[in-house]
Design a protein around this motif. Sequence first.
Motif, PDB file in Angstrom:
ATOM      1  N   THR A  50       0.854  -1.181   0.000  1.00 36.00           N
ATOM      2  CA  THR A  50       0.000   0.000   0.000  1.00 36.00           C
ATOM      3  C   THR A  50       0.892   1.233   0.000  1.00 36.00           C
ATOM      4  OG1 THR A  50      -1.678  -1.180   1.290  1.00 36.00           O
ATOM      5  CG2 THR A  50      -1.846   1.225   1.213  1.00 36.00           C
ATOM      6  N   PHE A  51       0.630   2.169  -0.928  1.00 39.38           N
ATOM      7  CA  PHE A  51       1.464   3.368  -1.014  1.00 39.38           C
ATOM      8  C   PHE A  51       0.622   4.563  -1.442  1.00 39.38           C
ATOM      9  CE2 PHE A  51       1.646   1.145  -5.052  1.00 39.38           C
ATOM     10  CZ  PHE A  51       1.455   2.132  -6.000  1.00 39.38           C
ATOM     11  N   ASP A  52       1.114   5.738  -1.081  1.00 41.59           N
ATOM     12  CA  ASP A  52       0.517   6.985  -1.560  1.00 41.59           C
ATOM     13  C   ASP A  52       1.269   7.434  -2.808  1.00 41.59           C
ATOM     14  OD1 ASP A  52      -1.237   7.036   0.601  1.00 41.59           O
ATOM     15  OD2 ASP A  52       0.192   8.138   1.852  1.00 41.59           O
ATOM     16  N   TYR A  53       0.513   7.891  -3.797  1.00 39.58           N
ATOM     17  CA  TYR A  53       1.112   8.304  -5.066  1.00 39.58           C
ATOM     18  C   TYR A  53       0.568   9.673  -5.461  1.00 39.58           C
ATOM     19  CZ  TYR A  53       2.188   8.439 -10.067  1.00 39.58           C
ATOM     20  OH  TYR A  53       2.636   8.816 -11.303  1.00 39.58           O
ATOM     21  N   ARG A  54       1.476  10.588  -5.770  1.00 38.26           N
ATOM     22  CA  ARG A  54       1.055  11.928  -6.191  1.00 38.26           C
ATOM     23  C   ARG A  54       0.920  11.951  -7.707  1.00 38.26           C
ATOM     24  NH1 ARG A  54       5.163  16.346  -4.832  1.00 38.26           N
ATOM     25  NH2 ARG A  54       5.946  15.832  -6.903  1.00 38.26           N
ATOM     26  N   ARG A  55      -0.299  12.191  -8.165  1.00 35.74           N
ATOM     27  CA  ARG A  55      -0.561  12.238  -9.595  1.00 35.74           C
ATOM     28  C   ARG A  55       0.041  13.489 -10.229  1.00 35.74           C
ATOM     29  NH1 ARG A  55      -4.967   9.343 -11.482  1.00 35.74           N
ATOM     30  NH2 ARG A  55      -5.511  11.113 -12.812  1.00 35.74           N
ATOM     31  N   ARG A  56       0.024  13.541 -11.542  1.00 35.78           N
ATOM     32  CA  ARG A  56       0.601  14.693 -12.247  1.00 35.78           C
ATOM     33  C   ARG A  56      -0.141  15.991 -11.949  1.00 35.78           C
ATOM     34  NH1 ARG A  56       0.505  13.296 -18.270  1.00 35.78           N
ATOM     35  NH2 ARG A  56      -1.354  12.154 -17.611  1.00 35.78           N
ATOM     36  N   ASP A  57      -1.423  15.875 -11.577  1.00 37.44           N
ATOM     37  CA  ASP A  57      -2.174  17.088 -11.251  1.00 37.44           C
ATOM     38  C   ASP A  57      -1.972  17.528  -9.801  1.00 37.44           C
ATOM     39  OD1 ASP A  57      -3.642  15.255  -9.774  1.00 37.44           O
ATOM     40  OD2 ASP A  57      -5.451  15.393 -11.006  1.00 37.44           O
ATOM     41  N   GLY A  58      -1.100  16.826  -9.060  1.00 40.33           N
ATOM     42  CA  GLY A  58      -0.773  17.207  -7.694  1.00 40.33           C
ATOM     43  C   GLY A  58      -1.572  16.488  -6.623  1.00 40.33           C
ATOM     44  N   ARG A  59      -2.623  15.773  -6.991  1.00 41.60           N
ATOM     45  CA  ARG A  59      -3.444  15.073  -6.004  1.00 41.60           C
ATOM     46  C   ARG A  59      -2.737  13.803  -5.526  1.00 41.60           C
ATOM     47  NH1 ARG A  59      -7.890  12.730  -7.625  1.00 41.60           N
ATOM     48  NH2 ARG A  59      -7.389  12.807  -9.854  1.00 41.60           N
ATOM     49  N   TRP A  60      -2.847  13.551  -4.213  1.00 41.22           N
ATOM     50  CA  TRP A  60      -2.327  12.305  -3.649  1.00 41.22           C
ATOM     51  C   TRP A  60      -3.450  11.276  -3.611  1.00 41.22           C
ATOM     52  CZ3 TRP A  60       2.614  11.012  -2.340  1.00 41.22           C
ATOM     53  CH2 TRP A  60       3.554  12.054  -2.286  1.00 41.22           C
ATOM     54  N   VAL A  61      -3.143  10.053  -4.041  1.00 41.42           N
ATOM     55  CA  VAL A  61      -4.094   8.951  -3.994  1.00 41.42           C
ATOM     56  C   VAL A  61      -3.407   7.752  -3.340  1.00 41.42           C
ATOM     57  CG1 VAL A  61      -5.409   9.701  -6.010  1.00 41.42           C
ATOM     58  CG2 VAL A  61      -3.450   8.167  -6.316  1.00 41.42           C
TER      59      VAL A  61
END
Length: 244
Positions: A50-61
Motif C-alpha cells: 500500500t502506497f501513496d502516489y502523487r498524480r501529475r495534477d498534484g493530487r495524492w491517492v
Amino acid sequence: MTARPGIDVPDHRGRTGLDRAGRDLDRNPRVRVRDVELTSQGWHVLRRTTFDYRRRDGRWVTQQRETYDRGDGAVVLPYDAGRRRVLLVRQFRYPAYVNGHPDGMLVEAAAGLLDGDAPLAAIRREAAEELGVVLGPLTHVLDAYMSPGSVTERLHFYAAPYTPADRTGEGGGLAEDGEDIEVLELPFAEALAMVRDGRIADAKTIMLLHWAALEGPFAPAASRTGRTGAAARPPARSGGDVGS
C-alpha cells in the motif's frame, strides 16, 4: 503473538524479514510506501504493498499493488556466426499451456535466475546446465523488466559465440530441479521464421533474435565486415566479456 515464517522466523528457505522489502524506498518523491503485507512465501514471494502516489495534477491517492518477487535472471543467445546457427531450448511451461499455448512446449533462449551469483557467472552456469556448452566471450545486450506491472524480475540479456567443439555436455538441465530440457541447434533463418509464424512465442527469445538480426552477429554490417560480435560493440575487456 504467533511467530510468522518468513517474517519473524525463518521460512523453509531460511528467509526472514520478507515483509520489509520496499518499506524504505525514497528515490521517487511522488511515492510514499505505507505498508507491505506478505501474502505468500512459497519458492518465490508475493507481497501486497500500500502506497501513496502523487498524480501529475498534484493530487495524492492511495493505491495497492501486488508484486511477485522471484529474483533477477539472465538469458543468453549462443551463436555460431560461421555456420549461421543458434542454440535454443525447448521445455514445458505450464503457465503458457494453461493460457492458450497448444502444448506448452516453448522454444526459448537458455535462461535462469541469478540465485545470488553475478549475471555473467549465472548465465555461464545456465549455459552449461541447459545447453551443455562452454560459451565464448559474453556480450551484454540489454537489461529489461519483462512484466513490470506485477513481476519485479529484471532480466540481463547476453549473447556469446560458440563452436561445435564448445558443446562439451548433453545439457538438458538439472533433473533434481525437475528440468527436462531439449537442446535445439537451429539455422538462424529458421529461428526468425519461427518468430514470424508463432512457433517461437517467448518474449526474451524474440528480443535476442531480433537483436542478432539488426545489431548483432547476423546484422548486415557484421556480415560485410566479417565481424562475429555486435556490430557496434567495443573490444572485450579483461576476462573476455563485454558488459556486466
